[in-house]
Design a protein around this motif. Structure first.
Motif, PDB file in Angstrom:
ATOM      1  N   LEU A 107       0.824  -1.199   0.000  1.00 15.56           N
ATOM      2  CA  LEU A 107       0.000   0.000   0.000  1.00 15.56           C
ATOM      3  C   LEU A 107       0.863   1.256   0.000  1.00 15.56           C
ATOM      4  CD1 LEU A 107      -2.614  -1.260   2.594  1.00 15.56           C
ATOM      5  CD2 LEU A 107      -2.808  -1.260   0.099  1.00 15.56           C
ATOM      6  N   CYS A 111      -5.223   4.841  -1.463  1.00 17.91           N
ATOM      7  CA  CYS A 111      -5.988   3.591  -1.472  1.00 17.91           C
ATOM      8  C   CYS A 111      -7.427   3.995  -1.168  1.00 17.91           C
ATOM      9  CB  CYS A 111      -5.438   2.627  -0.428  1.00 17.91           C
ATOM     10  SG  CYS A 111      -6.279   1.035  -0.357  1.00 17.91           S
ATOM     11  N   LEU A 116      -9.724   0.331  -1.601  1.00 20.06           N
ATOM     12  CA  LEU A 116      -9.661  -0.042  -0.182  1.00 20.06           C
ATOM     13  C   LEU A 116     -10.436  -1.326   0.063  1.00 20.06           C
ATOM     14  CD1 LEU A 116      -8.715   0.470   2.636  1.00 20.06           C
ATOM     15  CD2 LEU A 116     -10.499   2.205   2.920  1.00 20.06           C
ATOM     16  N   GLU A 117     -11.519  -1.541  -0.681  1.00 20.09           N
ATOM     17  CA  GLU A 117     -12.233  -2.823  -0.575  1.00 20.09           C
ATOM     18  C   GLU A 117     -11.334  -3.977  -1.003  1.00 20.09           C
ATOM     19  OE1 GLU A 117     -15.652  -2.026  -2.930  1.00 20.09           O
ATOM     20  OE2 GLU A 117     -16.434  -0.550  -1.508  1.00 20.09           O
ATOM     21  N   ALA A 119      -8.041  -3.927  -0.871  1.00 16.57           N
ATOM     22  CA  ALA A 119      -7.011  -4.051   0.165  1.00 16.57           C
ATOM     23  C   ALA A 119      -7.530  -4.786   1.398  1.00 16.57           C
ATOM     24  CB  ALA A 119      -6.490  -2.675   0.560  1.00 16.57           C
ATOM     25  N   MET A 120      -8.757  -4.462   1.823  1.00 18.93           N
ATOM     26  CA  MET A 120      -9.321  -5.122   2.998  1.00 18.93           C
ATOM     27  C   MET A 120      -9.548  -6.605   2.766  1.00 18.93           C
ATOM     28  SD  MET A 120     -11.957  -2.406   4.784  1.00 18.93           S
ATOM     29  CE  MET A 120     -12.943  -2.083   3.314  1.00 18.93           C
ATOM     30  N   ARG A 125      -1.858  -6.247   5.189  1.00 20.32           N
ATOM     31  CA  ARG A 125      -1.806  -4.934   4.552  1.00 20.32           C
ATOM     32  C   ARG A 125      -0.616  -4.163   5.122  1.00 20.32           C
ATOM     33  NH1 ARG A 125      -6.640  -6.698   5.308  1.00 20.32           N
ATOM     34  NH2 ARG A 125      -6.703  -6.028   7.491  1.00 20.32           N
ATOM     35  N   PHE A 133      -5.965   6.736   3.004  1.00 16.96           N
ATOM     36  CA  PHE A 133      -7.044   5.766   2.865  1.00 16.96           C
ATOM     37  C   PHE A 133      -8.399   6.463   2.974  1.00 16.96           C
ATOM     38  CE2 PHE A 133      -3.302   3.859   4.643  1.00 16.96           C
ATOM     39  CZ  PHE A 133      -3.150   2.696   3.908  1.00 16.96           C
ATOM     40  N   THR A 169     -10.514  11.139   4.056  1.00 15.68           N
ATOM     41  CA  THR A 169      -9.378  10.229   4.051  1.00 15.68           C
ATOM     42  C   THR A 169      -8.660  10.280   5.394  1.00 15.68           C
ATOM     43  OG1 THR A 169      -7.872  11.892   3.132  1.00 15.68           O
ATOM     44  CG2 THR A 169      -9.048  10.460   1.564  1.00 15.68           C
ATOM     45  N   ALA A 175      -4.651   4.852  10.142  1.00 16.85           N
ATOM     46  CA  ALA A 175      -5.034   3.522   9.651  1.00 16.85           C
ATOM     47  C   ALA A 175      -4.396   2.433  10.498  1.00 16.85           C
ATOM     48  CB  ALA A 175      -4.634   3.368   8.186  1.00 16.85           C
ATOM     49  N   LEU A 180      -6.664  -0.799  10.438  1.00 19.25           N
ATOM     50  CA  LEU A 180      -6.964  -0.957   9.017  1.00 19.25           C
ATOM     51  C   LEU A 180      -5.775  -1.530   8.263  1.00 19.25           C
ATOM     52  CD1 LEU A 180      -9.170  -0.490   6.887  1.00 19.25           C
ATOM     53  CD2 LEU A 180      -8.222   1.814   6.544  1.00 19.25           C
TER      54      LEU A 180
END
Length: 259
Positions: A107, A111, A116-117, A119-120, A125, A133, A169, A175, A180
């Protein structure tokens, strides 16, 4: 190292590590339907390769991991085509979750939204400290959907409400504090840290790592009691591979040599 390239994906493979890189997708690695389909196919192909131990998913350059879905395509959608589009993006996220080996998200930069979806959906991560983010969908008239549903379990209901309702963001430090991302490292240390992780994961018994990822995904949809009972059987099954015997004996041998 072997490397192949299509219109939207550069795929490299070295020592059990497959790196899937999004390319040719505008400055912030924006993804439309063709790129989404290409990434999905690359994830599925990597998952079918028995020699792959770890997958690294990244965007081209350091300006963004994935800066979101292509608004130029979405502005032309209607109800039916909108559902087709978002199901395609959901399919990419599921391809990551269903990939039998760990998927690490690299990352760097932005993102956002669908990025981000994606990445999750990854197992680990790792961000650089300048990363940003956000889930800005509400600002363009749509809700955050599909794998945004993972967010409350990752960062809690309060933080999720903030991100999904305000569209603002957050920086990498926030994060990390919210859970996250797993780590935030200096930009010039990002690739080295990911290399450390791929080496570590690649050194474990491949059957055990695949089994652990499968269990983690199953636990999302199970009660605690059901997960405990299911994992008892999985624990016993692990001994059929021979990996516990080899790795435990190697541990005992190292301990003996140090004594």
């Amino acid at each position: 190292m072997t490397m192949t390239e299509t219109s939207y994906v550069r795929l490299s493979h070295q020592g059990g590590v497959s790196t899937i890189e999004l390319i040719n997708s505008k400055t912030l690695n924006i993804i439309g339907s063709p790129a989404i389909s290409a990434l999905t196919e690359a994830l599925q192909t990597a998952g079918e390769d028995p020699d792959v131990r770890v997958v690294v998913l990244r965007g081209s350059g350091d300006s963004a991991f994935i800066g979101g879905a292509d608004i130029n395509e979405m502005v032309k959608l209607d109800q039916d085509s909108g559902q087709v589009f978002i199901r395609r993006l959901a399919g990419l996220c599921e391809a990551i979750r269903e990939c039998p080996v760990p998927v690490i998200a690299r990352l760097a930069g932005y993102c956002l939204g669908g990025g981000l979806e994606v990445a999750m959906s990854c197992d680990l991560r790792i961000a650089e400290t300048g990363a940003r983010f956000g889930m800005p969908e509400v600002a363009v008239g749509i809700p955050s959907v599909i794998h945004a549903a993972l967010m409350p379990a990752l960062i809690g209901a309060g933080h999720s409400a903030w991100m999904l309702l305000t569209g603002e963001t957050i920086d990498a430090a926030t994060a990390l504090a919210w859970g996250l991302v797993h780590e935030a490292v200096a930009p010039d240390a990002l690739d080295a840290r990911i290399a450390q992780l791929t080496t570590r994961l690649g050194g474990f018994g491949p059957a055990a790592v695949r089994q652990q990822k499968r269990l983690l995904n199953k636990w999302f949809d199970m009660s605690l009691h059901a997960a405990v009972e299911d994992s008892v059987a999985e624990f016993g099954t692990a001994f059929l591979t021979g990996e516990p015997q080899r790795h435990m004996q190697a541990f005992l041998d190292r301990k003996s040599r140090k004594a």
